[in-house]
Design a protein around this motif. Structure first.
Motif, PDB file in Angstrom:
ATOM      1  N   GLY A  86       0.628  -1.199   0.041  1.00  0.00           N
ATOM      2  CA  GLY A  86      -0.018  -0.174  -0.022  1.00  0.00           C
ATOM      3  C   GLY A  86       0.767   1.166  -0.021  1.00  0.00           C
ATOM      4  O   GLY A  86       2.110   1.265  -0.565  1.00  0.00           O
ATOM      5  N   THR A  87       0.301   2.122   0.744  1.00  0.00           N
ATOM      6  CA  THR A  87       0.935   3.602   0.774  1.00  0.00           C
ATOM      7  C   THR A  87       1.104   4.214   2.034  1.00  0.00           C
ATOM      8  O   THR A  87       0.192   3.653   3.106  1.00  0.00           O
ATOM      9  CB  THR A  87       0.384   4.703  -0.103  1.00  0.00           C
ATOM     10  OG1 THR A  87      -0.768   4.656   0.155  1.00  0.00           O
ATOM     11  CG2 THR A  87       0.554   4.033  -1.605  1.00  0.00           C
ATOM     12  N   TYR A  88       1.928   4.993   2.598  1.00  0.00           N
ATOM     13  CA  TYR A  88       1.762   5.630   3.493  1.00  0.00           C
ATOM     14  C   TYR A  88       1.855   7.129   3.548  1.00  0.00           C
ATOM     15  O   TYR A  88       2.798   7.640   2.561  1.00  0.00           O
ATOM     16  CB  TYR A  88       2.892   5.158   4.760  1.00  0.00           C
ATOM     17  CG  TYR A  88       4.258   5.381   4.406  1.00  0.00           C
ATOM     18  CD1 TYR A  88       4.921   6.280   5.031  1.00  0.00           C
ATOM     19  CD2 TYR A  88       4.866   4.377   3.554  1.00  0.00           C
ATOM     20  CE1 TYR A  88       6.320   6.606   4.779  1.00  0.00           C
ATOM     21  CE2 TYR A  88       6.229   4.638   3.418  1.00  0.00           C
ATOM     22  CZ  TYR A  88       6.794   5.872   3.849  1.00  0.00           C
ATOM     23  OH  TYR A  88       8.234   5.779   3.483  1.00  0.00           O
ATOM     24  N   ASP A  89       1.684   7.906   4.474  1.00  0.00           N
ATOM     25  CA  ASP A  89       1.351   9.524   4.398  1.00  0.00           C
ATOM     26  C   ASP A  89       2.530   9.992   5.510  1.00  0.00           C
ATOM     27  O   ASP A  89       2.278   9.670   6.710  1.00  0.00           O
ATOM     28  CB  ASP A  89       0.217  10.043   4.343  1.00  0.00           C
ATOM     29  CG  ASP A  89      -0.509   9.684   3.212  1.00  0.00           C
ATOM     30  OD1 ASP A  89      -0.004   9.448   2.187  1.00  0.00           O
ATOM     31  OD2 ASP A  89      -1.751   9.220   3.463  1.00  0.00           O
ATOM     32  N   VAL A  90       3.564  10.901   5.015  1.00  0.00           N
ATOM     33  CA  VAL A  90       4.192  11.664   6.170  1.00  0.00           C
ATOM     34  C   VAL A  90       3.640  13.182   5.982  1.00  0.00           C
ATOM     35  O   VAL A  90       3.218  13.739   4.929  1.00  0.00           O
ATOM     36  CB  VAL A  90       5.442  11.743   5.739  1.00  0.00           C
ATOM     37  CG1 VAL A  90       6.405  12.489   6.903  1.00  0.00           C
ATOM     38  CG2 VAL A  90       6.121  10.146   5.896  1.00  0.00           C
ATOM     39  N   TYR A  91       3.395  13.760   7.381  1.00  0.00           N
ATOM     40  CA  TYR A  91       2.573  15.086   7.497  1.00  0.00           C
ATOM     41  C   TYR A  91       3.632  15.898   8.088  1.00  0.00           C
ATOM     42  O   TYR A  91       4.324  15.490   8.858  1.00  0.00           O
ATOM     43  CB  TYR A  91       1.524  14.955   8.161  1.00  0.00           C
ATOM     44  CG  TYR A  91       0.133  14.310   7.595  1.00  0.00           C
ATOM     45  CD1 TYR A  91      -0.648  14.805   6.725  1.00  0.00           C
ATOM     46  CD2 TYR A  91       0.069  12.897   7.831  1.00  0.00           C
ATOM     47  CE1 TYR A  91      -1.633  13.928   5.967  1.00  0.00           C
ATOM     48  CE2 TYR A  91      -0.723  12.007   7.216  1.00  0.00           C
ATOM     49  CZ  TYR A  91      -1.805  12.808   6.323  1.00  0.00           C
ATOM     50  OH  TYR A  91      -2.811  12.040   5.857  1.00  0.00           O
ATOM     51  N   ALA A  92       3.525  17.229   7.338  1.00  0.00           N
ATOM     52  CA  ALA A  92       4.266  18.283   8.087  1.00  0.00           C
ATOM     53  C   ALA A  92       3.067  19.508   8.412  1.00  0.00           C
ATOM     54  O   ALA A  92       2.305  19.680   7.460  1.00  0.00           O
ATOM     55  CB  ALA A  92       5.248  19.040   7.335  1.00  0.00           C
TER      56      ALA A  92
END
Length: 80
Positions: A65-71
């Motif tokens: 799948g995918t993953y998200d990194v947030y700022a």
């Protein structure tokens, strides 16, 4: 800001960067991993520069799948 990465087996690492004219105030990670299997082991989650947030974690289950990194970014207001 959000940056999406492909999820791979083993070590995953990613960075989200704030746009020009903003400053970073926090950040984090969202993955499809977790639950009772404890398939994600977070290693790092930190401000890696004045305008970016970096995370690294282990995907021991090999989930795809995918993953998200947030700022989390705020506009910089010039002082008059």
């Amino acid at each position: 800001m959000q940056q999406t990465y492909p999820l791979v087996y083993g070590l995953n690492s990613g960075t989200a960067t704030c746009p020009s004219g903003t400053v970073i105030t926090g950040g984090g990670l969202r993955t499809p991993l977790g639950g009772n299997n404890l398939t994600a082991q977070l290693y790092e989650s930190y401000p890696s520069a004045d305008n970016s947030w970096t995370v690294s974690f282990n995907n021991s289950a090999g989930t795809a799948g995918t993953y998200d990194v947030y700022a989390v970014c705020l506009p910089v207001t010039p002082v008059a």
